[in-house]
Motif scaffolding. Structure first.
Motif, PDB file in Angstrom:
ATOM      1  N   GLN A 112      18.134   3.925 -15.115  1.00  0.00           N
ATOM      2  CA  GLN A 112      17.712   4.082 -13.721  1.00  0.00           C
ATOM      3  C   GLN A 112      16.185   4.058 -13.644  1.00  0.00           C
ATOM      4  O   GLN A 112      15.503   4.401 -14.596  1.00  0.00           O
ATOM      5  N   GLY A 113      15.692   3.640 -12.485  1.00  0.00           N
ATOM      6  CA  GLY A 113      14.244   3.649 -12.287  1.00  0.00           C
ATOM      7  C   GLY A 113      13.817   2.689 -11.191  1.00  0.00           C
ATOM      8  O   GLY A 113      14.658   2.056 -10.553  1.00  0.00           O
ATOM      9  N   PRO A 114      12.507   2.621 -10.938  1.00  0.00           N
ATOM     10  CA  PRO A 114      11.431   3.292 -11.653  1.00  0.00           C
ATOM     11  C   PRO A 114      11.396   4.796 -11.358  1.00  0.00           C
ATOM     12  O   PRO A 114      11.442   5.210 -10.210  1.00  0.00           O
ATOM     13  N   MET A 115      11.289   5.571 -12.415  1.00  0.00           N
ATOM     14  CA  MET A 115      11.123   7.020 -12.317  1.00  0.00           C
ATOM     15  C   MET A 115      10.172   7.462 -13.413  1.00  0.00           C
ATOM     16  O   MET A 115       9.923   6.725 -14.362  1.00  0.00           O
ATOM     17  N   GLY A 116       9.667   8.684 -13.254  1.00  0.00           N
ATOM     18  CA  GLY A 116       8.812   9.251 -14.283  1.00  0.00           C
ATOM     19  C   GLY A 116       9.557  10.305 -15.058  1.00  0.00           C
ATOM     20  O   GLY A 116      10.774  10.448 -14.950  1.00  0.00           O
ATOM     21  N   ILE A 117       8.812  11.063 -15.843  1.00  0.00           N
ATOM     22  CA  ILE A 117       9.416  12.192 -16.546  1.00  0.00           C
ATOM     23  C   ILE A 117       9.858  13.238 -15.537  1.00  0.00           C
ATOM     24  O   ILE A 117      10.951  13.797 -15.632  1.00  0.00           O
ATOM     25  N   PHE A 118       9.009  13.447 -14.538  1.00  0.00           N
ATOM     26  CA  PHE A 118       9.235  14.514 -13.580  1.00  0.00           C
ATOM     27  C   PHE A 118       9.202  13.950 -12.174  1.00  0.00           C
ATOM     28  O   PHE A 118       8.631  12.888 -11.925  1.00  0.00           O
ATOM     29  N   ASP A 119       9.784  14.679 -11.217  1.00  0.00           N
ATOM     30  CA  ASP A 119       9.907  14.188  -9.848  1.00  0.00           C
ATOM     31  C   ASP A 119       8.555  14.014  -9.159  1.00  0.00           C
ATOM     32  O   ASP A 119       8.448  13.284  -8.187  1.00  0.00           O
ATOM     33  N   PHE A 120       7.509  14.699  -9.631  1.00  0.00           N
ATOM     34  CA  PHE A 120       6.197  14.536  -9.016  1.00  0.00           C
ATOM     35  C   PHE A 120       5.450  13.333  -9.590  1.00  0.00           C
ATOM     36  O   PHE A 120       4.353  13.009  -9.133  1.00  0.00           O
ATOM     37  N   ASP A 121       6.011  12.690 -10.609  1.00  0.00           N
ATOM     38  CA  ASP A 121       5.463  11.425 -11.092  1.00  0.00           C
ATOM     39  C   ASP A 121       5.816  10.322 -10.087  1.00  0.00           C
ATOM     40  O   ASP A 121       6.715  10.479  -9.260  1.00  0.00           O
ATOM     41  N   LYS A 122       5.145   9.203 -10.198  1.00  0.00           N
ATOM     42  CA  LYS A 122       5.432   8.095  -9.288  1.00  0.00           C
ATOM     43  C   LYS A 122       6.846   7.574  -9.535  1.00  0.00           C
ATOM     44  O   LYS A 122       7.266   7.419 -10.680  1.00  0.00           O
ATOM     45  N   GLU A 123       7.577   7.301  -8.437  1.00  0.00           N
ATOM     46  CA  GLU A 123       8.932   6.812  -8.570  1.00  0.00           C
ATOM     47  C   GLU A 123       9.281   5.914  -7.389  1.00  0.00           C
ATOM     48  O   GLU A 123       8.716   6.032  -6.313  1.00  0.00           O
ATOM     49  N   GLY A 124      10.216   4.993  -7.626  1.00  0.00           N
ATOM     50  CA  GLY A 124      10.696   4.131  -6.559  1.00  0.00           C
ATOM     51  C   GLY A 124       9.919   2.832  -6.439  1.00  0.00           C
ATOM     52  O   GLY A 124       8.708   2.833  -6.245  1.00  0.00           O
ATOM     53  N   MET A 125      10.641   1.703  -6.576  1.00  0.00           N
ATOM     54  CA  MET A 125      10.022   0.383  -6.440  1.00  0.00           C
ATOM     55  C   MET A 125       9.907   0.008  -4.964  1.00  0.00           C
ATOM     56  O   MET A 125      10.868   0.113  -4.206  1.00  0.00           O
ATOM     57  N   LEU A 126       8.725  -0.401  -4.565  1.00  0.00           N
ATOM     58  CA  LEU A 126       8.491  -0.795  -3.186  1.00  0.00           C
ATOM     59  C   LEU A 126       9.354  -2.007  -2.837  1.00  0.00           C
ATOM     60  O   LEU A 126       9.349  -3.012  -3.565  1.00  0.00           O
ATOM     61  N   ILE A 127      10.130  -1.925  -1.729  1.00  0.00           N
ATOM     62  CA  ILE A 127      10.974  -3.050  -1.317  1.00  0.00           C
ATOM     63  C   ILE A 127      10.636  -3.546   0.089  1.00  0.00           C
ATOM     64  O   ILE A 127      11.198  -4.541   0.545  1.00  0.00           O
ATOM     65  N   GLU A 128       9.729  -2.865   0.783  1.00  0.00           N
ATOM     66  CA  GLU A 128       9.280  -3.276   2.115  1.00  0.00           C
ATOM     67  C   GLU A 128       7.799  -2.928   2.274  1.00  0.00           C
ATOM     68  O   GLU A 128       7.267  -2.110   1.540  1.00  0.00           O
ATOM     69  N   ASP A 129       7.164  -3.555   3.278  1.00  0.00           N
ATOM     70  CA  ASP A 129       5.778  -3.232   3.639  1.00  0.00           C
ATOM     71  C   ASP A 129       4.811  -3.436   2.483  1.00  0.00           C
ATOM     72  O   ASP A 129       4.024  -2.551   2.125  1.00  0.00           O
ATOM     73  N   PHE A 130       4.854  -4.629   1.928  1.00  0.00           N
ATOM     74  CA  PHE A 130       3.965  -4.970   0.810  1.00  0.00           C
ATOM     75  C   PHE A 130       2.528  -5.211   1.269  1.00  0.00           C
ATOM     76  O   PHE A 130       1.636  -5.349   0.439  1.00  0.00           O
ATOM     77  N   ASP A 131       2.320  -5.285   2.599  1.00  0.00           N
ATOM     78  CA  ASP A 131       0.989  -5.561   3.140  1.00  0.00           C
ATOM     79  C   ASP A 131       0.301  -4.304   3.651  1.00  0.00           C
ATOM     80  O   ASP A 131      -0.572  -4.364   4.508  1.00  0.00           O
ATOM     81  N   LYS A 132       0.719  -3.145   3.122  1.00  0.00           N
ATOM     82  CA  LYS A 132       0.096  -1.880   3.502  1.00  0.00           C
ATOM     83  C   LYS A 132      -0.519  -1.230   2.262  1.00  0.00           C
ATOM     84  O   LYS A 132       0.040  -1.290   1.172  1.00  0.00           O
ATOM     85  N   LEU A 133      -1.662  -0.585   2.482  1.00  0.00           N
ATOM     86  CA  LEU A 133      -2.390   0.040   1.381  1.00  0.00           C
ATOM     87  C   LEU A 133      -1.551   1.119   0.713  1.00  0.00           C
ATOM     88  O   LEU A 133      -0.930   1.948   1.383  1.00  0.00           O
ATOM     89  N   GLY A 134      -1.534   1.116  -0.609  1.00  0.00           N
ATOM     90  CA  GLY A 134      -0.817   2.133  -1.360  1.00  0.00           C
ATOM     91  C   GLY A 134      -1.567   3.449  -1.380  1.00  0.00           C
ATOM     92  O   GLY A 134      -2.574   3.634  -0.680  1.00  0.00           O
ATOM     93  N   SER A 135      -1.083   4.377  -2.192  1.00  0.00           N
ATOM     94  CA  SER A 135      -1.728   5.686  -2.277  1.00  0.00           C
ATOM     95  C   SER A 135      -1.764   6.145  -3.720  1.00  0.00           C
ATOM     96  O   SER A 135      -1.182   5.519  -4.614  1.00  0.00           O
ATOM     97  N   MET A 136      -2.418   7.269  -3.946  1.00  0.00           N
ATOM     98  CA  MET A 136      -2.587   7.780  -5.302  1.00  0.00           C
ATOM     99  C   MET A 136      -1.292   8.336  -5.875  1.00  0.00           C
ATOM    100  O   MET A 136      -1.190   8.538  -7.092  1.00  0.00           O
ATOM    101  N   ILE A 137      -0.284   8.604  -5.036  1.00  0.00           N
ATOM    102  CA  ILE A 137       0.950   9.219  -5.539  1.00  0.00           C
ATOM    103  C   ILE A 137       2.143   8.269  -5.493  1.00  0.00           C
ATOM    104  O   ILE A 137       3.262   8.687  -5.784  1.00  0.00           O
ATOM    105  N   THR A 138       1.921   7.006  -5.128  1.00  0.00           N
ATOM    106  CA  THR A 138       3.049   6.091  -4.984  1.00  0.00           C
ATOM    107  C   THR A 138       2.834   4.805  -5.776  1.00  0.00           C
ATOM    108  O   THR A 138       1.708   4.430  -6.120  1.00  0.00           O
ATOM    109  N   ILE A 139       3.945   4.129  -6.033  1.00  0.00           N
ATOM    110  CA  ILE A 139       3.935   2.849  -6.727  1.00  0.00           C
ATOM    111  C   ILE A 139       3.667   1.734  -5.726  1.00  0.00           C
ATOM    112  O   ILE A 139       4.230   1.711  -4.628  1.00  0.00           O
ATOM    113  N   TYR A 140       2.799   0.810  -6.102  1.00  0.00           N
ATOM    114  CA  TYR A 140       2.698  -0.465  -5.382  1.00  0.00           C
ATOM    115  C   TYR A 140       3.171  -1.568  -6.317  1.00  0.00           C
ATOM    116  O   TYR A 140       2.902  -1.541  -7.518  1.00  0.00           O
ATOM    117  N   ASN A 141       3.893  -2.529  -5.766  1.00  0.00           N
ATOM    118  CA  ASN A 141       4.307  -3.691  -6.556  1.00  0.00           C
ATOM    119  C   ASN A 141       4.426  -4.903  -5.661  1.00  0.00           C
ATOM    120  O   ASN A 141       4.528  -4.802  -4.433  1.00  0.00           O
TER     121      ASN A 141
END
Length: 378
Positions: free
Chosen positions: A124-153
Protein backbone atom coordinates in the motif's frame (compact mmCIF):
# COMPACT_ATOMS: atom_id res chain seq x y z
CA UNK A 1 16.90 -2.15 -26.08
CA UNK A 2 17.05 -0.03 -22.93
CA UNK A 3 17.88 -1.59 -19.60
CA UNK A 4 16.56 -0.41 -16.23
CA UNK A 5 18.55 -1.52 -13.21
CA UNK A 6 17.38 -1.23 -9.63
CA UNK A 7 19.72 -0.90 -6.66
CA UNK A 8 19.34 -0.61 -2.94
CA UNK A 9 20.58 2.86 -2.06
CA UNK A 10 23.49 1.89 0.18
CA UNK A 11 26.56 3.82 -0.97
CA UNK A 12 26.98 7.56 -0.53
CA UNK A 13 26.56 8.11 -4.27
CA UNK A 14 23.38 6.03 -4.40
CA UNK A 15 21.89 7.82 -1.39
CA UNK A 16 22.79 11.19 -2.92
CA UNK A 17 21.01 10.12 -6.10
CA UNK A 18 17.98 9.05 -4.07
CA UNK A 19 17.80 12.33 -2.14
CA UNK A 20 18.46 14.64 -5.09
CA UNK A 21 16.56 12.87 -7.88
CA UNK A 22 13.51 15.12 -7.52
CA UNK A 23 15.66 18.26 -7.90
CA UNK A 24 16.13 17.24 -11.52
CA UNK A 25 12.67 15.71 -12.09
CA UNK A 26 10.77 18.78 -10.88
CA UNK A 27 13.32 21.43 -11.84
CA UNK A 28 10.84 23.25 -14.11
CA UNK A 29 7.67 22.59 -12.11
CA UNK A 30 6.24 25.70 -10.38
CA UNK A 31 3.94 23.64 -8.11
CA UNK A 32 6.47 21.31 -6.53
CA UNK A 33 7.66 22.08 -2.98
CA UNK A 34 10.90 20.24 -2.11
CA UNK A 35 11.72 18.48 1.13
CA UNK A 36 14.87 19.57 2.84
CA UNK A 37 17.61 17.09 1.95
CA UNK A 38 18.54 16.90 5.61
CA UNK A 39 15.03 15.75 6.53
CA UNK A 40 15.07 12.98 3.90
CA UNK A 41 18.42 11.66 5.11
CA UNK A 42 17.22 11.76 8.72
CA UNK A 43 14.26 9.56 7.78
CA UNK A 44 16.67 6.68 7.12
CA UNK A 45 18.90 7.30 10.15
CA UNK A 46 17.94 5.34 13.31
CA UNK A 47 19.72 7.96 15.39
CA UNK A 48 17.42 10.68 14.03
CA UNK A 49 14.16 8.79 13.40
CA UNK A 50 12.57 7.17 16.46
CA UNK A 51 10.03 5.46 14.20
CA UNK A 52 12.74 3.04 13.08
CA UNK A 53 12.56 1.39 16.49
CA UNK A 54 9.49 -0.48 15.26
CA UNK A 55 9.83 -0.13 11.49
CA UNK A 56 12.11 -1.19 8.65
CA UNK A 57 12.86 0.99 5.66
CA UNK A 58 14.79 0.33 2.45
CA UNK A 59 15.46 2.96 -0.24
CA UNK A 60 15.83 1.90 -3.89
CA UNK A 61 17.12 3.87 -6.88
CA UNK A 62 16.55 3.03 -10.55
CA UNK A 63 19.14 3.75 -13.25
CA UNK A 64 18.99 3.64 -17.03
CA UNK A 65 21.68 1.97 -19.15
CA UNK A 66 23.70 5.20 -19.11
CA UNK A 67 23.84 5.15 -15.31
CA UNK A 68 21.47 8.10 -14.90
CA UNK A 69 18.88 8.00 -12.08
CA UNK A 70 15.35 7.66 -13.49
CA UNK A 71 13.32 6.82 -10.39
CA UNK A 72 13.32 6.20 -6.66
CA UNK A 73 11.16 4.47 -4.06
CA UNK A 74 11.36 3.30 -0.44
CA UNK A 75 9.91 0.14 1.05
CA UNK A 76 8.55 0.48 4.59
CA UNK A 77 7.30 -2.11 7.05
CA UNK A 78 5.67 -0.63 10.14
CA UNK A 79 5.42 -3.63 12.46
CA UNK A 80 3.40 -1.71 15.04
CA UNK A 81 0.80 -0.72 12.43
CA UNK A 82 0.58 -4.27 11.10
CA UNK A 83 0.01 -5.59 14.61
CA UNK A 84 -2.63 -2.97 15.42
CA UNK A 85 -4.59 -3.41 12.18
CA UNK A 86 -3.89 -7.17 11.88
CA UNK A 87 -2.33 -6.80 8.45
CA UNK A 88 0.86 -7.81 6.66
CA UNK A 89 1.40 -4.66 4.64
CA UNK A 90 4.57 -3.38 3.10
CA UNK A 91 4.26 0.32 2.35
CA UNK A 92 5.92 2.26 -0.42
CA UNK A 93 6.91 5.91 -0.09
CA UNK A 94 9.26 8.47 -1.67
CA UNK A 95 8.05 7.24 -5.08
CA UNK A 96 9.15 9.38 -8.03
CA UNK A 97 9.87 8.40 -11.61
CA UNK A 98 10.11 9.59 -15.18
CA UNK A 99 7.14 8.95 -17.47
CA UNK A 100 8.19 5.44 -18.40
CA UNK A 101 6.06 2.45 -17.37
CA UNK A 102 9.08 0.16 -17.27
CA UNK A 103 10.70 2.40 -14.66
CA UNK A 104 7.64 2.62 -12.38
CA UNK A 105 7.06 -1.13 -12.74
CA UNK A 106 10.66 -1.88 -11.80
CA UNK A 107 10.48 0.35 -8.73
CA UNK A 108 7.25 -1.12 -7.41
CA UNK A 109 8.36 -4.70 -8.12
CA UNK A 110 11.46 -4.07 -6.02
CA UNK A 111 9.33 -3.12 -3.01
CA UNK A 112 6.85 -5.93 -3.69
CA UNK A 113 9.70 -8.47 -3.68
CA UNK A 114 11.31 -6.91 -0.61
CA UNK A 115 7.96 -7.09 1.17
CA UNK A 116 7.42 -10.74 0.26
CA UNK A 117 10.89 -11.59 1.50
CA UNK A 118 9.82 -10.13 4.87
CA UNK A 119 6.58 -12.11 4.99
CA UNK A 120 4.19 -9.41 3.76
CA UNK A 121 1.14 -10.26 1.62
CA UNK A 122 -0.07 -6.78 0.54
CA UNK A 123 1.42 -3.48 -0.57
CA UNK A 124 0.00 0.00 0.00
CA UNK A 125 1.06 3.59 -0.53
CA UNK A 126 2.34 6.17 -0.90
CA UNK A 127 2.65 6.22 2.89
CA UNK A 128 5.37 6.96 5.39
CA UNK A 129 6.45 5.26 8.56
CA UNK A 130 4.00 7.35 10.52
CA UNK A 131 0.71 9.09 9.74
CA UNK A 132 2.30 12.55 10.07
CA UNK A 133 4.71 11.68 7.24
CA UNK A 134 3.67 12.62 3.72
CA UNK A 135 1.09 10.23 2.29
CA UNK A 136 -1.28 9.92 -0.65
CA UNK A 137 -0.56 10.32 -4.37
CA UNK A 138 -2.03 13.45 -5.89
CA UNK A 139 -4.78 12.52 -8.40
CA UNK A 140 -6.39 15.94 -9.00
CA UNK A 141 -5.43 19.64 -9.06
CA UNK A 142 -1.92 19.23 -10.41
CA UNK A 143 -1.85 22.97 -11.21
CA UNK A 144 -1.97 24.11 -7.58
CA UNK A 145 1.01 24.87 -5.37
CA UNK A 146 1.96 22.07 -3.00
CA UNK A 147 2.86 22.42 0.65
CA UNK A 148 5.53 21.36 3.11
CA UNK A 149 3.38 18.51 4.49
CA UNK A 150 1.99 17.02 1.27
CA UNK A 151 3.15 15.07 -1.76
CA UNK A 152 3.21 16.69 -5.18
CA UNK A 153 3.48 14.52 -8.28
CA UNK A 154 2.94 14.80 -12.01
CA UNK A 155 -0.40 13.76 -13.61
CA UNK A 156 1.11 10.63 -15.16
CA UNK A 157 1.80 9.04 -11.75
CA UNK A 158 -1.75 7.74 -11.05
CA UNK A 159 -2.02 6.51 -14.65
CA UNK A 160 1.01 4.31 -14.03
CA UNK A 161 -0.48 2.96 -10.81
CA UNK A 162 -3.69 1.90 -12.52
CA UNK A 163 -1.80 0.36 -15.45
CA UNK A 164 0.22 -1.70 -12.97
CA UNK A 165 -2.86 -3.17 -11.29
CA UNK A 166 -3.03 -0.96 -8.20
CA UNK A 167 -6.45 -0.05 -6.80
CA UNK A 168 -7.82 2.65 -4.51
CA UNK A 169 -7.66 1.94 -0.78
CA UNK A 170 -8.59 5.38 0.60
CA UNK A 171 -8.67 8.99 -0.57
CA UNK A 172 -7.80 12.16 1.28
CA UNK A 173 -9.01 15.65 0.38
CA UNK A 174 -7.96 19.08 1.53
CA UNK A 175 -10.21 21.98 2.50
CA UNK A 176 -9.49 25.49 1.29
CA UNK A 177 -11.29 28.50 2.77
CA UNK A 178 -11.13 32.25 2.46
CA UNK A 179 -10.33 33.73 5.86
CA UNK A 180 -13.45 35.74 6.88
CA UNK A 181 -13.07 39.28 8.14
CA UNK A 182 -15.48 38.58 10.99
CA UNK A 183 -16.20 35.50 13.09
CA UNK A 184 -19.26 33.73 11.62
CA UNK A 185 -22.27 34.18 13.96
CA UNK A 186 -22.70 30.41 14.39
CA UNK A 187 -19.16 30.07 15.75
CA UNK A 188 -19.64 33.02 18.09
CA UNK A 189 -22.87 31.52 19.51
CA UNK A 190 -21.44 28.02 19.94
CA UNK A 191 -18.26 29.39 21.53
CA UNK A 192 -20.29 31.31 24.12
CA UNK A 193 -22.38 28.23 24.96
CA UNK A 194 -19.33 25.93 25.18
CA UNK A 195 -17.61 28.25 27.62
CA UNK A 196 -20.71 28.70 29.78
CA UNK A 197 -22.05 25.13 29.77
CA UNK A 198 -18.87 23.04 29.68
CA UNK A 199 -16.23 25.32 31.14
CA UNK A 200 -14.10 25.18 28.00
CA UNK A 201 -11.47 27.85 27.40
CA UNK A 202 -8.51 28.63 25.13
CA UNK A 203 -4.96 28.50 26.41
CA UNK A 204 -2.11 29.97 24.40
CA UNK A 205 1.10 28.10 25.11
CA UNK A 206 4.40 29.70 25.99
CA UNK A 207 7.85 28.21 25.51
CA UNK A 208 7.88 27.68 29.27
CA UNK A 209 4.65 25.65 29.06
CA UNK A 210 6.25 23.39 26.47
CA UNK A 211 9.69 23.10 28.08
CA UNK A 212 8.80 22.88 31.77
CA UNK A 213 5.12 21.99 32.14
CA UNK A 214 4.79 19.13 29.68
CA UNK A 215 2.35 20.75 27.26
CA UNK A 216 4.21 19.48 24.20
CA UNK A 217 3.70 15.93 25.43
CA UNK A 218 0.06 16.66 26.36
CA UNK A 219 -0.62 17.85 22.81
CA UNK A 220 0.80 14.71 21.23
CA UNK A 221 -0.96 12.45 23.75
CA UNK A 222 -4.19 14.09 22.62
CA UNK A 223 -3.29 13.51 18.96
CA UNK A 224 -2.66 9.84 19.74
CA UNK A 225 -6.08 9.54 21.37
CA UNK A 226 -8.03 11.49 18.74
CA UNK A 227 -6.41 9.91 15.68
CA UNK A 228 -6.25 6.32 16.96
CA UNK A 229 -9.28 5.09 14.93
CA UNK A 230 -8.15 6.68 11.66
CA UNK A 231 -6.84 4.71 8.70
CA UNK A 232 -3.27 3.47 9.13
CA UNK A 233 -2.60 5.41 12.33
CA UNK A 234 -0.20 4.09 14.93
CA UNK A 235 0.32 5.84 18.23
CA UNK A 236 3.49 7.84 18.68
CA UNK A 237 6.09 6.35 21.02
CA UNK A 238 7.59 8.44 23.82
CA UNK A 239 10.78 8.90 21.78
CA UNK A 240 8.78 10.04 18.75
CA UNK A 241 6.88 12.54 20.89
CA UNK A 242 10.13 13.95 22.23
CA UNK A 243 11.48 14.16 18.68
CA UNK A 244 8.45 16.04 17.32
CA UNK A 245 8.27 18.43 20.28
CA UNK A 246 11.96 19.29 19.96
CA UNK A 247 11.84 19.60 16.16
CA UNK A 248 8.63 21.50 15.50
CA UNK A 249 7.39 23.43 18.53
CA UNK A 250 10.18 26.05 18.35
CA UNK A 251 9.12 26.89 14.77
CA UNK A 252 5.44 27.51 15.49
CA UNK A 253 4.00 30.90 16.40
CA UNK A 254 2.22 29.96 19.65
CA UNK A 255 -0.51 32.54 18.94
CA UNK A 256 -1.53 30.28 16.05
CA UNK A 257 -1.66 27.16 18.23
CA UNK A 258 -4.79 27.32 20.41
CA UNK A 259 -5.11 24.61 23.04
CA UNK A 260 -8.58 23.99 24.47
CA UNK A 261 -8.86 22.98 28.12
CA UNK A 262 -11.82 21.95 30.22
CA UNK A 263 -12.63 23.20 33.70
CA UNK A 264 -10.13 20.69 35.13
CA UNK A 265 -7.34 22.14 32.94
CA UNK A 266 -7.18 18.93 30.86
CA UNK A 267 -6.14 19.37 27.21
CA UNK A 268 -9.16 18.30 25.15
CA UNK A 269 -8.46 20.03 21.83
CA UNK A 270 -5.61 21.48 19.81
CA UNK A 271 -5.17 23.22 16.46
CA UNK A 272 -1.62 23.39 15.12
CA UNK A 273 -1.39 26.00 12.37
CA UNK A 274 1.37 28.07 10.78
CA UNK A 275 2.01 30.29 7.81
CA UNK A 276 2.80 28.51 4.56
CA UNK A 277 6.46 27.88 3.83
CA UNK A 278 5.88 26.71 0.26
CA UNK A 279 7.60 29.58 -1.55
CA UNK A 280 10.42 29.70 1.00
CA UNK A 281 11.09 25.98 0.57
CA UNK A 282 11.12 26.39 -3.20
CA UNK A 283 13.82 29.03 -2.80
CA UNK A 284 15.93 26.73 -0.62
CA UNK A 285 16.00 24.04 -3.37
CA UNK A 286 16.13 21.50 -0.56
CA UNK A 287 19.25 22.88 1.11
CA UNK A 288 19.62 24.82 4.36
CA UNK A 289 23.05 26.12 3.39
CA UNK A 290 24.34 28.49 2.33
CA UNK A 291 21.12 30.60 2.13
CA UNK A 292 18.22 28.19 2.56
CA UNK A 293 17.94 28.94 6.28
CA UNK A 294 17.56 32.64 5.48
CA UNK A 295 14.52 32.09 3.25
CA UNK A 296 12.83 29.96 5.91
CA UNK A 297 13.53 32.36 8.77
CA UNK A 298 12.41 35.30 6.65
CA UNK A 299 9.11 33.59 5.89
CA UNK A 300 8.56 32.51 9.49
CA UNK A 301 9.49 35.80 11.17
CA UNK A 302 9.11 38.66 8.74
CA UNK A 303 7.53 38.10 5.32
CA UNK A 304 4.42 36.03 5.83
CA UNK A 305 2.65 34.44 2.89
CA UNK A 306 -1.04 34.93 2.12
CA UNK A 307 -1.92 31.32 3.02
CA UNK A 308 -1.98 29.69 6.43
CA UNK A 309 -1.64 25.92 6.83
CA UNK A 310 -4.04 24.16 9.22
CA UNK A 311 -1.63 21.33 9.93
CA UNK A 312 -3.36 19.30 12.63
CA UNK A 313 -6.69 19.66 14.42
CA UNK A 314 -7.71 17.20 17.10
CA UNK A 315 -10.49 16.93 19.69
CA UNK A 316 -10.66 14.33 22.44
CA UNK A 317 -13.38 11.84 21.45
CA UNK A 318 -15.53 12.43 24.54
CA UNK A 319 -15.63 16.17 23.72
CA UNK A 320 -16.50 15.88 20.05
CA UNK A 321 -19.83 17.65 19.51
CA UNK A 322 -19.22 20.07 22.40
CA UNK A 323 -18.37 23.03 20.17
CA UNK A 324 -14.59 22.73 20.46
CA UNK A 325 -14.05 23.51 16.77
CA UNK A 326 -15.99 26.75 17.18
CA UNK A 327 -13.53 27.79 19.90
CA UNK A 328 -10.64 27.17 17.49
CA UNK A 329 -12.07 29.41 14.79
CA UNK A 330 -13.30 32.05 17.25
CA UNK A 331 -9.71 32.34 18.46
CA UNK A 332 -7.84 31.97 15.17
CA UNK A 333 -9.82 34.16 12.75
CA UNK A 334 -8.79 37.46 14.45
CA UNK A 335 -5.17 36.22 14.63
CA UNK A 336 -5.17 35.38 10.92
CA UNK A 337 -6.55 38.79 10.04
CA UNK A 338 -3.91 40.52 12.17
CA UNK A 339 -1.26 38.62 10.20
CA UNK A 340 -2.95 39.39 6.86
CA UNK A 341 -3.61 35.79 5.86
CA UNK A 342 -6.19 35.59 3.09
CA UNK A 343 -6.53 31.83 2.65
CA UNK A 344 -6.36 28.79 4.86
CA UNK A 345 -5.80 25.20 3.75
CA UNK A 346 -6.02 22.04 5.79
CA UNK A 347 -3.77 19.03 5.57
CA UNK A 348 -5.17 15.89 3.90
CA UNK A 349 -8.37 14.62 5.54
CA UNK A 350 -9.97 11.24 4.91
CA UNK A 351 -12.91 11.63 2.55
CA UNK A 352 -15.15 9.48 4.80
CA UNK A 353 -14.32 11.43 7.98
CA UNK A 354 -17.71 13.14 7.98
CA UNK A 355 -17.32 14.78 11.41
CA UNK A 356 -14.10 16.44 10.33
CA UNK A 357 -15.35 17.62 6.95
CA UNK A 358 -18.74 19.00 8.07
CA UNK A 359 -17.17 21.35 10.65
CA UNK A 360 -16.08 23.66 7.81
CA UNK A 361 -19.57 24.42 6.41
CA UNK A 362 -19.99 27.89 7.98
CA UNK A 363 -16.77 28.93 6.20
CA UNK A 364 -17.99 27.93 2.70
CA UNK A 365 -15.17 25.47 2.02
CA UNK A 366 -13.79 24.23 -1.29
CA UNK A 367 -12.54 20.66 -1.64
CA UNK A 368 -9.15 20.51 -3.32
CA UNK A 369 -6.10 18.31 -4.00
CA UNK A 370 -7.50 14.79 -3.76
CA UNK A 371 -4.89 12.19 -2.88
CA UNK A 372 -5.02 8.41 -2.99
CA UNK A 373 -3.51 5.49 -1.15
CA UNK A 374 -3.23 2.54 -3.53
CA UNK A 375 -3.19 -1.14 -2.64
CA UNK A 376 -2.39 -4.45 -4.25
CA UNK A 377 -2.21 -8.07 -3.14
CA UNK A 378 1.23 -9.66 -3.45
Amino acid sequence: MKTISIKKAETKREMDDFVRFTNWLYADCPYYVPDLEMDIRNTFDPRKNAGLEFSEIQPFIAYNDEGKPVGRIAGIINHRANKKWQTKNVRFGFIDFIDDLEVSATLLKAVEQWGKEHGMDSIQGPMGIFDFDKEGMLIEDFDKLGSMITIYNYPYYPKHMEALGYEKEVDWVQICIEVPKEIPPKYARVTKLSKEMFGLHVKKLTNDDVANYGYGRKVFELLNTAYAPLFGYTELSDKQVDMYVKRYFPLIDKQMLPVIQNENEEVIGVAITMGSLSHALQKTKGKLFPLGWYHLIRSLKWKKEEKVELLLIAVRPDYQGFGVNALFFDDLIPVYNERHFKWAETGPQLEDNVKELTQWKPLHPTLTKRRRCYKKKL
